[in-house]
Design a protein around this motif. Structure first.
Motif, PDB file in Angstrom:
ATOM      1  N   PRO A  34      68.910   3.627 -20.538  1.00 16.15           N
ATOM      2  CA  PRO A  34      68.142   2.577 -19.849  1.00 16.15           C
ATOM      3  C   PRO A  34      67.006   3.074 -18.954  1.00 16.15           C
ATOM      4  CG  PRO A  34      70.178   2.976 -18.680  1.00 16.15           C
ATOM      5  CD  PRO A  34      70.182   3.919 -19.863  1.00 16.15           C
ATOM      6  N   GLY A  97      69.582   8.741  -6.858  1.00 17.33           N
ATOM      7  CA  GLY A  97      69.994   7.868  -7.963  1.00 17.33           C
ATOM      8  C   GLY A  97      71.133   6.971  -7.499  1.00 17.33           C
ATOM      9  N   SER A  98      71.656   6.177  -8.421  1.00 18.86           N
ATOM     10  CA  SER A  98      72.757   5.276  -8.052  1.00 18.86           C
ATOM     11  C   SER A  98      74.022   6.051  -7.713  1.00 18.86           C
ATOM     12  CB  SER A  98      73.026   4.294  -9.192  1.00 18.86           C
ATOM     13  OG  SER A  98      71.954   3.388  -9.281  1.00 18.86           O
ATOM     14  N   THR A  99      74.200   7.200  -8.355  1.00 18.59           N
ATOM     15  CA  THR A  99      75.389   8.010  -8.074  1.00 18.59           C
ATOM     16  C   THR A  99      75.461   8.354  -6.585  1.00 18.59           C
ATOM     17  OG1 THR A  99      75.378   8.929 -10.311  1.00 18.59           O
ATOM     18  CG2 THR A  99      76.512  10.220  -8.619  1.00 18.59           C
ATOM     19  N   HIS A 125      80.907   2.835 -14.032  1.00 15.30           N
ATOM     20  CA  HIS A 125      80.290   4.124 -14.357  1.00 15.30           C
ATOM     21  C   HIS A 125      81.161   5.262 -13.817  1.00 15.30           C
ATOM     22  CE1 HIS A 125      77.132   7.339 -14.008  1.00 15.30           C
ATOM     23  NE2 HIS A 125      76.788   6.821 -15.168  1.00 15.30           N
ATOM     24  N   SER A 127      80.460   7.663 -12.148  1.00 15.91           N
ATOM     25  CA  SER A 127      80.092   8.109 -10.800  1.00 15.91           C
ATOM     26  C   SER A 127      81.056   7.565  -9.737  1.00 15.91           C
ATOM     27  CB  SER A 127      78.671   7.678 -10.465  1.00 15.91           C
ATOM     28  OG  SER A 127      78.518   6.287 -10.651  1.00 15.91           O
ATOM     29  N   GLY A 174      75.990  -4.972 -14.290  1.00 12.78           N
ATOM     30  CA  GLY A 174      75.354  -4.313 -15.437  1.00 12.78           C
ATOM     31  C   GLY A 174      76.111  -3.049 -15.811  1.00 12.78           C
ATOM     32  N   THR A 176      77.659   0.061 -17.913  1.00 10.90           N
ATOM     33  CA  THR A 176      76.908   1.006 -18.735  1.00 10.90           C
ATOM     34  C   THR A 176      76.955   0.637 -20.218  1.00 10.90           C
ATOM     35  OG1 THR A 176      77.511   2.657 -17.103  1.00 10.90           O
ATOM     36  CG2 THR A 176      76.628   3.479 -19.186  1.00 10.90           C
ATOM     37  N   ASP A 204      77.422  -1.559  -7.662  1.00 13.95           N
ATOM     38  CA  ASP A 204      76.630  -0.610  -8.439  1.00 13.95           C
ATOM     39  C   ASP A 204      75.791  -1.435  -9.411  1.00 13.95           C
ATOM     40  OD1 ASP A 204      75.580   1.213 -10.166  1.00 13.95           O
ATOM     41  OD2 ASP A 204      77.488   2.061 -10.824  1.00 13.95           O
ATOM     42  N   ALA A 206      72.869  -0.434 -10.873  1.00 10.25           N
ATOM     43  CA  ALA A 206      71.911   0.607 -11.261  1.00 10.25           C
ATOM     44  C   ALA A 206      70.789   0.070 -12.141  1.00 10.25           C
ATOM     45  CB  ALA A 206      72.655   1.732 -11.985  1.00 10.25           C
ATOM     46  N   SER A 235      68.987   1.961  -9.486  1.00 11.48           N
ATOM     47  CA  SER A 235      68.286   3.194  -9.856  1.00 11.48           C
ATOM     48  C   SER A 235      66.795   2.898  -9.970  1.00 11.48           C
ATOM     49  CB  SER A 235      68.780   3.714 -11.210  1.00 11.48           C
ATOM     50  OG  SER A 235      70.140   4.066 -11.149  1.00 11.48           O
ATOM     51  N   HIS A 237      64.641   4.987 -11.784  1.00 10.60           N
ATOM     52  CA  HIS A 237      64.164   5.429 -13.099  1.00 10.60           C
ATOM     53  C   HIS A 237      64.647   4.510 -14.216  1.00 10.60           C
ATOM     54  CE1 HIS A 237      67.995   7.182 -12.080  1.00 10.60           C
ATOM     55  NE2 HIS A 237      68.263   7.355 -13.356  1.00 10.60           N
ATOM     56  N   LYS A 238      65.413   3.482 -13.887  1.00  6.50           N
ATOM     57  CA  LYS A 238      65.847   2.535 -14.921  1.00  6.50           C
ATOM     58  C   LYS A 238      64.818   1.411 -14.975  1.00  6.50           C
ATOM     59  CE  LYS A 238      70.645   3.916 -15.177  1.00  6.50           C
ATOM     60  NZ  LYS A 238      70.985   4.824 -14.077  1.00  6.50           N
TER      61      LYS A 238
HETATM   62  C1  LIG Z   1      76.333   1.188 -14.082  1.00  3.64           C
HETATM   63  C2  LIG Z   1      75.738   2.535 -13.785  1.00  3.64           C
HETATM   64  N1  LIG Z   1      75.940   3.091 -12.595  1.00  3.64           N
HETATM   65  C3  LIG Z   1      75.434   4.290 -12.275  1.00  3.64           C
HETATM   66  C4  LIG Z   1      74.696   5.013 -13.183  1.00  3.64           C
HETATM   67  C5  LIG Z   1      74.177   6.357 -12.784  1.00  3.64           C
HETATM   68  O1  LIG Z   1      72.929   6.174 -12.193  1.00  3.64           O
HETATM   69  P1  LIG Z   1      72.057   7.401 -11.699  1.00  3.64           P
HETATM   70  O2  LIG Z   1      71.677   8.162 -12.913  1.00  3.64           O
HETATM   71  O3  LIG Z   1      70.883   6.728 -11.035  1.00  3.64           O
HETATM   72  O4  LIG Z   1      72.856   8.195 -10.743  1.00  3.64           O
HETATM   73  C6  LIG Z   1      74.457   4.477 -14.447  1.00  3.64           C
HETATM   74  C7  LIG Z   1      73.658   5.228 -15.418  1.00  3.64           C
HETATM   75  O5  LIG Z   1      73.445   4.863 -16.537  1.00  3.64           O
HETATM   76  C8  LIG Z   1      74.995   3.211 -14.759  1.00  3.64           C
HETATM   77  O6  LIG Z   1      74.826   2.656 -15.970  1.00  3.64           O
END
Ligand SMILES: Cc1ncc(COP(=O)(O)O)c(C=O)c1O
Length: 406
Positions: A34, A97-99, A125, A127, A174, A176, A204, A206, A235, A237-238
């Motif tokens: 994404p 990032g979202s992580t 996810h 993470s 949303g 993954t 989350d 993202a 995120s 970059h998404k």
């Molecule tokens: C639902 C969800 N959360 C977190 C992430 C990880 O995000 P990031 O790469 O910004 O850490 C993703 C990555 O695809 C994701 O789909």
């Protein structure tokens, strides 16, 4: 390493030219992850390539350094908080990032409630489990319904078993694999029913946070601050196409982070996970948000949904099992044969694959993919789309409108 000569170039320039040519070629076949690719940042070229920018510490506590973009970072946080419907006084920062955002939220929850239990769904996810592991927090995995949404009845049952303990629920807006959206309103109501007031609900979001937030209120799922979320992360970059990984974390109210405190030599509060932080990613986010505006963001989201509906229709047209959830950019399909996977980069779990129709993906790419799939199809009818959580035992599920074929 000896660099190949490309267009008369040698040395490092040739390596970079090679890399760029390969990246451009590969991009056409990368439809499974994404990352939006429709924006470029040429207007920022000089500042991105010729200037050190370090946003060390809290974005709202500027500190001693002068080479930073904290004023723009504050605007990014405020703009994203507004889009996500956060109340006045929201706080946040630009993460890697979202992580990192989820890790921060888990740490904040632990600092407030050291005996907390973390709950998340089997479709969350990885993470979330990683953050809980890093912080040594107890984690309970909750079932999902067949579309990938958290099963709120199962969640309520798990919280009820430990109702003397504070709860940190990490919901997903949303997921993954299917882009399912957890019902944050129902999660908050379940906590209220059990009188679990010592709680946090981190979302989350993202990929889907901004696109969902820009839907008209009457069709928007209950996923955000207005529904009981205490923090959210998206995120960069998404959906926002920053090209460099980053994220925006937002809390409804500024968290109290006693472990950090103010650092004398930086002159800024240590409220973030890392010390030095990129000053360039806030700039990319600010540029994307400012040049697109809310209307531009909304138009891009709708174009992605339209392309997802087109993709779903084309797959149905060739009889390939496929699923598209409401408002999603993600089209789930039964895993294509290896010859197709050798050409196209699809996220796949061995049974189910998906295409994410991000801004930058075109109908031409979808047409070429569907042509390849139709040509490679085995003579017997293909398998049905397996449930993304088929291996997870189910209890009562919450019904979601889904379009699945055949
Ligand atoms: C639902 C969800 N959360 C977190 C992430 C990880 O995000 P990031 O790469 O910004 O850490 C993703 C990555 O695809 C994701 O789909």
């Amino acid at each position: 390493m000896t660099a190949p000569a490309v267009h008369g170039l040698t040395g490092p320039e040739a390596v970079v030219a090679d890399l760029l040519a390969a990246a451009r070629e590969n991009r056409r076949y990368d439809i499974g992850f994404p990352g939006a690719t429709d924006l470029t940042f040429m207007g920022l070229a000089e500042v991105l390539t010729g200037q050190l920018l370090n946003n060390i510490g809290d974005p709202f506590d500027v500190g001693r350094g002068r080479n930073h973009t904290k004023q723009l970072e504050q605007q990014v946080v405020t703009t994203v908080a507004d889009i996500l419907g956060a109340p006045a006084g929201a706080w946040g920062y630009v993460t890697t990032g979202s992580t990192e955002g989820t890790l921060h939220a888990l740490d904040e929850a632990w600092q407030r409630y050291p005996d907390l239990v973390v709950y998340t769904s089997a479709a969350a996810h990885y993470s979330v489990a990683k953050g809980a592991r890093l912080l040594k927090l107890p984690l309970v995995m909750v079932r999902t319904d067949p579309t990938g949404r958290i099963d709120v009845a199962d969640l309520a049952g798990e919280i009820a078993r430990r109702r003397d303990r504070p709860a940190m629920v990490v919901a997903t807006a949303g997921t993954t694999m299917t882009e399912a959206v957890d019902d944050v309103g129902a999660i908050a109501a379940a906590c209220d029913d059990l009188a679990v007031a010592r709680r946090r609900i981190h979302v989350d979001a993202a990929l889907s946070g901004i696109p969902l937030a820009l839907l008209p209120p009457e069709t928007r799922p209950a996923f955000g601050f207005g529904s009981g979320a205490t923090s959210m992360v998206v995120s960069g970059h998404k959906f926002l196409s920053t090209l460099v990984p980053c994220g925006v974390l937002v809390y409804a109210t500024a968290p109290h982070l006693p472990a950090g405190g103010r650092i004398a030599y930086t002159g800024s509060a240590d409220t973030t996970i890392t010390g030095s932080r990129s000053g360039h990613t806030p700039l990319l986010l600010w540029w994307a948000l400012t040049t697109l505006g809310v209307d531009g963001l909304r138009r891009r989201a709708q174009a992605s949904r339209d392309l997802a509906a087109y993709t779903h229709g084309r797959l149905r047209g060739i009889g390939w099992p496929t699923q598209l959830l409401p408002h999603a950019f993600t089209v789930t399909l039964a895993e294509p044969p290896p010859s197709v996977l050798a050409k196209w980069v699809l996220a796949s779990d061995g049974q189910t694959a998906h295409i994410v129709c991000m801004p930058g993906t075109t109908g031409d790419q979808i047409d070429e993919f569907v042509t390849d799939l139709a040509a490679a199809r085995p003579p017997t009818s293909p398998p049905s789309v397996p449930s993304p959580t088929a291996r997870v035992p189910r209890t009562r599920s919450h019904r979601t409108r889904t379009r699945t074929t055949p």
